[in-house]
Motif scaffolding. Sequence first.
Motif, PDB file in Angstrom:
ATOM      1  N   GLY A 277      11.263   2.045 -30.383  1.00  0.00           N
ATOM      2  CA  GLY A 277      10.025   2.076 -31.173  1.00  0.00           C
ATOM      3  C   GLY A 277       8.965   1.118 -30.671  1.00  0.00           C
ATOM      4  O   GLY A 277       8.093   0.685 -31.416  1.00  0.00           O
ATOM      5  N   THR A 278       9.033   0.752 -29.399  1.00  0.00           N
ATOM      6  CA  THR A 278       7.955  -0.084 -28.842  1.00  0.00           C
ATOM      7  C   THR A 278       7.032   0.834 -28.055  1.00  0.00           C
ATOM      8  O   THR A 278       6.410   1.713 -28.618  1.00  0.00           O
ATOM      9  CB  THR A 278       8.531  -1.205 -27.953  1.00  0.00           C
ATOM     10  OG1 THR A 278       9.447  -0.627 -27.018  1.00  0.00           O
ATOM     11  CG2 THR A 278       9.257  -2.238 -28.783  1.00  0.00           C
ATOM     12  N   GLU A 279       6.991   0.653 -26.728  1.00  0.00           N
ATOM     13  CA  GLU A 279       6.108   1.487 -25.914  1.00  0.00           C
ATOM     14  C   GLU A 279       6.628   2.936 -25.868  1.00  0.00           C
ATOM     15  O   GLU A 279       5.854   3.868 -25.691  1.00  0.00           O
ATOM     16  CB  GLU A 279       6.018   0.866 -24.517  1.00  0.00           C
ATOM     17  CG  GLU A 279       4.991   1.507 -23.621  1.00  0.00           C
ATOM     18  CD  GLU A 279       5.595   2.556 -22.731  1.00  0.00           C
ATOM     19  OE1 GLU A 279       4.835   3.454 -22.308  1.00  0.00           O
ATOM     20  OE2 GLU A 279       6.816   2.501 -22.465  1.00  0.00           O
ATOM     21  N   ALA A 320       6.579  -4.422 -34.193  1.00  0.00           N
ATOM     22  CA  ALA A 320       7.923  -4.379 -33.585  1.00  0.00           C
ATOM     23  C   ALA A 320       7.835  -4.723 -32.095  1.00  0.00           C
ATOM     24  O   ALA A 320       8.688  -5.427 -31.547  1.00  0.00           O
ATOM     25  CB  ALA A 320       8.525  -2.990 -33.760  1.00  0.00           C
ATOM     26  N   TRP A 321       6.807  -4.250 -31.474  1.00  0.00           N
ATOM     27  CA  TRP A 321       6.598  -4.492 -30.039  1.00  0.00           C
ATOM     28  C   TRP A 321       6.549  -6.003 -29.772  1.00  0.00           C
ATOM     29  O   TRP A 321       7.254  -6.542 -28.914  1.00  0.00           O
ATOM     30  CB  TRP A 321       5.292  -3.802 -29.614  1.00  0.00           C
ATOM     31  CG  TRP A 321       5.115  -3.549 -28.158  1.00  0.00           C
ATOM     32  CD1 TRP A 321       5.592  -4.299 -27.123  1.00  0.00           C
ATOM     33  CD2 TRP A 321       4.380  -2.461 -27.574  1.00  0.00           C
ATOM     34  NE1 TRP A 321       5.192  -3.748 -25.922  1.00  0.00           N
ATOM     35  CE2 TRP A 321       4.457  -2.618 -26.173  1.00  0.00           C
ATOM     36  CE3 TRP A 321       3.668  -1.382 -28.087  1.00  0.00           C
ATOM     37  CZ2 TRP A 321       3.823  -1.735 -25.288  1.00  0.00           C
ATOM     38  CZ3 TRP A 321       3.050  -0.512 -27.214  1.00  0.00           C
ATOM     39  CH2 TRP A 321       3.129  -0.680 -25.832  1.00  0.00           C
ATOM     40  N   ALA A 322       5.729  -6.690 -30.556  1.00  0.00           N
ATOM     41  CA  ALA A 322       5.614  -8.155 -30.409  1.00  0.00           C
ATOM     42  C   ALA A 322       6.960  -8.825 -30.683  1.00  0.00           C
ATOM     43  O   ALA A 322       7.382  -9.730 -29.958  1.00  0.00           O
ATOM     44  CB  ALA A 322       4.547  -8.676 -31.361  1.00  0.00           C
ATOM     45  N   LYS A 323       7.649  -8.332 -31.716  1.00  0.00           N
ATOM     46  CA  LYS A 323       8.929  -8.925 -32.117  1.00  0.00           C
ATOM     47  C   LYS A 323       9.956  -8.833 -30.980  1.00  0.00           C
ATOM     48  O   LYS A 323      10.665  -9.790 -30.689  1.00  0.00           O
ATOM     49  CB  LYS A 323       9.426  -8.185 -33.362  1.00  0.00           C
ATOM     50  CG  LYS A 323      10.613  -8.821 -34.049  1.00  0.00           C
ATOM     51  CD  LYS A 323      11.186  -7.896 -35.117  1.00  0.00           C
ATOM     52  CE  LYS A 323      12.158  -6.920 -34.488  1.00  0.00           C
ATOM     53  NZ  LYS A 323      12.750  -5.957 -35.394  1.00  0.00           N
ATOM     54  N   TYR A 324      10.017  -7.675 -30.321  1.00  0.00           N
ATOM     55  CA  TYR A 324      10.999  -7.502 -29.247  1.00  0.00           C
ATOM     56  C   TYR A 324      10.661  -8.348 -28.012  1.00  0.00           C
ATOM     57  O   TYR A 324      11.553  -8.786 -27.294  1.00  0.00           O
ATOM     58  CB  TYR A 324      11.138  -6.027 -28.868  1.00  0.00           C
ATOM     59  CG  TYR A 324      11.995  -5.238 -29.827  1.00  0.00           C
ATOM     60  CD1 TYR A 324      13.338  -5.572 -30.008  1.00  0.00           C
ATOM     61  CD2 TYR A 324      11.468  -4.186 -30.556  1.00  0.00           C
ATOM     62  CE1 TYR A 324      14.136  -4.857 -30.893  1.00  0.00           C
ATOM     63  CE2 TYR A 324      12.266  -3.451 -31.440  1.00  0.00           C
ATOM     64  CZ  TYR A 324      13.596  -3.798 -31.606  1.00  0.00           C
ATOM     65  OH  TYR A 324      14.392  -3.098 -32.474  1.00  0.00           O
ATOM     66  N   ILE A 325       9.380  -8.561 -27.770  1.00  0.00           N
ATOM     67  CA  ILE A 325       9.017  -9.444 -26.646  1.00  0.00           C
ATOM     68  C   ILE A 325       9.496 -10.866 -26.955  1.00  0.00           C
ATOM     69  O   ILE A 325      10.082 -11.544 -26.102  1.00  0.00           O
ATOM     70  CB  ILE A 325       7.491  -9.428 -26.397  1.00  0.00           C
ATOM     71  CG1 ILE A 325       7.040  -8.047 -25.900  1.00  0.00           C
ATOM     72  CG2 ILE A 325       7.108 -10.507 -25.379  1.00  0.00           C
ATOM     73  CD1 ILE A 325       5.533  -7.872 -25.800  1.00  0.00           C
ATOM     74  N   LEU A 326       9.281 -11.290 -28.200  1.00  0.00           N
ATOM     75  CA  LEU A 326       9.729 -12.637 -28.581  1.00  0.00           C
ATOM     76  C   LEU A 326      11.251 -12.740 -28.542  1.00  0.00           C
ATOM     77  O   LEU A 326      11.800 -13.758 -28.124  1.00  0.00           O
ATOM     78  CB  LEU A 326       9.202 -12.997 -29.977  1.00  0.00           C
ATOM     79  CG  LEU A 326       7.674 -13.126 -30.076  1.00  0.00           C
ATOM     80  CD1 LEU A 326       7.259 -13.484 -31.501  1.00  0.00           C
ATOM     81  CD2 LEU A 326       7.125 -14.160 -29.089  1.00  0.00           C
ATOM     82  N   GLU A 327      11.926 -11.663 -28.948  1.00  0.00           N
ATOM     83  CA  GLU A 327      13.393 -11.670 -28.900  1.00  0.00           C
ATOM     84  C   GLU A 327      13.882 -11.805 -27.459  1.00  0.00           C
ATOM     85  O   GLU A 327      14.816 -12.561 -27.172  1.00  0.00           O
ATOM     86  CB  GLU A 327      13.935 -10.376 -29.516  1.00  0.00           C
ATOM     87  CG  GLU A 327      15.457 -10.375 -29.647  1.00  0.00           C
ATOM     88  CD  GLU A 327      16.003  -9.028 -30.131  1.00  0.00           C
ATOM     89  OE1 GLU A 327      16.329  -8.924 -31.316  1.00  0.00           O
ATOM     90  OE2 GLU A 327      16.090  -8.076 -29.305  1.00  0.00           O
ATOM     91  N   THR A 360       1.222 -11.711 -24.387  1.00  0.00           N
ATOM     92  CA  THR A 360       1.315 -10.280 -24.634  1.00  0.00           C
ATOM     93  C   THR A 360       1.716 -10.019 -26.089  1.00  0.00           C
ATOM     94  O   THR A 360       1.121  -9.179 -26.774  1.00  0.00           O
ATOM     95  CB  THR A 360       2.330  -9.628 -23.672  1.00  0.00           C
ATOM     96  OG1 THR A 360       2.024 -10.057 -22.335  1.00  0.00           O
ATOM     97  CG2 THR A 360       2.250  -8.114 -23.730  1.00  0.00           C
ATOM     98  N   ALA A 361       2.721 -10.745 -26.552  1.00  0.00           N
ATOM     99  CA  ALA A 361       3.153 -10.590 -27.950  1.00  0.00           C
ATOM    100  C   ALA A 361       1.994 -10.924 -28.889  1.00  0.00           C
ATOM    101  O   ALA A 361       1.763 -10.222 -29.882  1.00  0.00           O
ATOM    102  CB  ALA A 361       4.356 -11.485 -28.233  1.00  0.00           C
ATOM    103  N   ALA A 362       1.264 -11.986 -28.572  1.00  0.00           N
ATOM    104  CA  ALA A 362       0.147 -12.409 -29.446  1.00  0.00           C
ATOM    105  C   ALA A 362      -0.923 -11.320 -29.524  1.00  0.00           C
ATOM    106  O   ALA A 362      -1.497 -11.079 -30.595  1.00  0.00           O
ATOM    107  CB  ALA A 362      -0.454 -13.714 -28.931  1.00  0.00           C
ATOM    108  N   ALA A 363      -1.187 -10.671 -28.418  1.00  0.00           N
ATOM    109  CA  ALA A 363      -2.221  -9.623 -28.415  1.00  0.00           C
ATOM    110  C   ALA A 363      -1.831  -8.487 -29.363  1.00  0.00           C
ATOM    111  O   ALA A 363      -2.634  -8.044 -30.187  1.00  0.00           O
ATOM    112  CB  ALA A 363      -2.415  -9.086 -27.002  1.00  0.00           C
TER     113      ALA A 363
END
Length: 645
Positions: A277-279, A320-327, A360-363
Motif C-alpha cells: 500500500g505504498t508506491e 503509510a508510505w512515510a511510516k514504512y520509510i521510517l520503519e 522523503t518521509a517528511a515530504a
Amino acid sequence: MANKAENKNLAKDATAYTRDANAAWYKKLDFDDEAEKENALRGLLEAPTALVIRGEDGHVVWNAAGYDFMKEFAKAPDTANPSLWRNTLFNSYAGLFEVCKGIYQVRGYDMANVTFIRTKNGWIVFDVLMCQEDMEEAKALMEKHFGPLKIVAVLYSHSHVDHYGGIYGLVKKEDAADAKLSLKDQLASGKVVVIAPEGFLEHAVSENIYAGSAMARRAQYQYGVHLHPGPKGKLAIGIGLGQAVGNVGLLPPTYEVTKNETLCIDGIEIQFQLTPGTEAPAEMNAYFPDYRALWLAENCTGTMHNLYTLRGAQVRDASAWAKYILEAEELFGDKTDVVFQSHNWPHWGTEIIRKYMDDTAAAYKYINDQTLHYANLGYTPVEIARMLDLPEKLARVWYIRQYYGTLNHNIKAVYQRYLGWYDANPVNLNLLTPEATGKKWAEYLGDASAVLAKARKDYEKGEYQWVAQVTKELVFADPSNQEARNLCADALEQLGYQAESGIWRNAYLTAALELRCGNHAIHAPKAGAADMKAGMTAEMMLDFINISTDAIKAQNDDFTLNLIVSDTGETFFIKRRDGVLLVHKGVKGKAADCTLTCSRMQLMGLMMVNKEVLQRISAEGDKTVPVRLIKYMTPFKTDFNIIEP
Ligand SMILES: [Zn+2]
C-alpha cells in the motif's frame, strides 16, 4: 488542421513570461550543489555511446541517444524548466555502475534500473526492466565485464510493469524453478527462483486489466508517447527518460514473501521488509547485510513520487508510505552504507542516507497531514493545491523535487483519499457535461472571435492557465474552431515549458499537439497483453466480461449459469439480471439454465470473444447461454478524445 509531423514547426518559442519564470528557478534552488550529479555518475564502469535499442522488427524500443541534444546547451533553454532540465541530464547518464563491491546497476537502458547482486556462485537480479530487448542489452553490458551470468534468483520489488516486464530478456520460462516446491528445493533444483512480495501477481494483473484501456490512453499523455525528445519536446519524467516500447512479459513468482523474513540465497542473506500500500499495492524493501546495502524499491526514488498517477490509478496512502520509510530506517539505518533503488541513483554514507530517508518521509507526511489540516479549515482541493508550498528547507532538497509527482496533484490525491471527489458545493454535484457547458458558455459569451481577442490579451500578459480554461470552453462548444484550439495549444505549451514535472510537461505538450493536429492516437493492443491475461484468475475473467458488457443492452437478457473450471476445480453459480453478472463462488445452482464446463484458458478464449472456443466448450441445457454471456461485450479503445468532445 496540421498533421502531426508538422507540429515540430508549430511549436512556439518561450514567451518573455516563460523565460522569466524559468530563469527564476536559478534563485529558488541551489544549482551549485552537485551532490546528485556526483551520485548519478559515481561508480561508472562503462557508458554506451549513442544508445538506441531496437526490436526484432527494427522499431526503436529505447532511445537514450535521443537526448544527446542536451550536450549542445550549457544551461537550460528558455523552453525548459531548469530543474527538470537538470534532472533530465542526470537521467541521461546511462551505463553500468558499481553500487558497492558486489552490487552493480545498469541504468538508463529503460525507465527503471536493473541491479545485479553477487552471490557465492552466481547472481541475484533485482528488477528486470520493462522490456525484453532492453533487458537483453543490459545483460550483455554486464556480461562484458563479468563474463556469462549464472542467475540464481530474480527479485521483483513490486507489481509495476517497469520492474517485471523485461524478464524474458534474462530468464527463459522453462528455466524458472517449480513454484510447487519449497524454496529450499527450488534453490537446490538449480533453476531460477523468482521472488516477489505477497499479492504481486494479482496486483500486476488487476491493475492492468480492469481500467487498462483507459489507463493506456491516458498514459500517452503522461509519457508523451507522441512527442519527440527536444528543447521544445519531451524531457525526463523524474524516474527515468520515459517509457520503452518493446516486448513485455510476466513470469509469475515462484515464491512470495508474505512476512518480514530473512532468506539466504546462495550464501547471501536478504532481510525483507514488506511495504504494502505504498508506491504499489504489493512492494518490498530488502536489506543485504553482507554488503551493508539497503534496497528501497520505489519507496525512495530521488524525486517526489505520485500519490496519484496522472495515467489514472488508485490513490496511494502517503501516511503509510512515510511510516514504512521510517520503519526501514529503524530496522536498517544504522548498518547501511548505501541505499539503492529501482529508479535513479544510489546515496552513500550513513548520515546522508538517514537524511535522505527522513526528507522523503517528511515530504509525504507533510502532504498528507497538511492537506487534512486545510481541509479541516474548510478549504477545497483546488484551493489547498494553489495555497501550499513545501516548507522552505525541504523545498530546496534536490532528491524530492517534483519531477514525477507534484505537490499540487498529490494534495488533490490526499483530499480524494479522505474526502472524495466532491468539494461539498452542491453546484458541483451534477455538473453539465464539458460539451454542454462549453455550448452554454459560447452562447452567453457571444461572438467567439471577440472572446479570443480578449484571451489573446491575457496570453500577452502571461495568464496561460486562464487562457487555457476559457479557450477550452470554446473548443468544447465547437471543436472545429481551429483558432480557439491554437490559442489553447499556445497557452498549454507555455505551461509545459514552465513545468518542473516531466509528466505535466508531457501532458501539456501532448494536449497542444492534439489541439493543433487532432487526435493522432492509434488503437494498439497493449504489449504483453497475452502474458498478462495468462495471470488472470477465473474471477477476474468474469469481472472483465462484466466490465466489457453494455449492461443497458443486456438488461432484459437474463440467465443462470453453472460454470465449472475443469483444471482449477472451481465452480461458480452466475446469475445475470438487469444486465449485471452476479457471481457466487464455490456454489452450484440447482436449476441453472445451463452448465458450462471449460478450462481456464477456454474461459479466457470466451472472454476474448473467440468464436472457435465457443464451439468447443461443453454446455449442457440451454446452449444459447454462453453466446449471450459475451454477446454485449464492447471492445475497448485506447484512442478516445481527451482535449475535445
Ligand atoms: Zn517504477
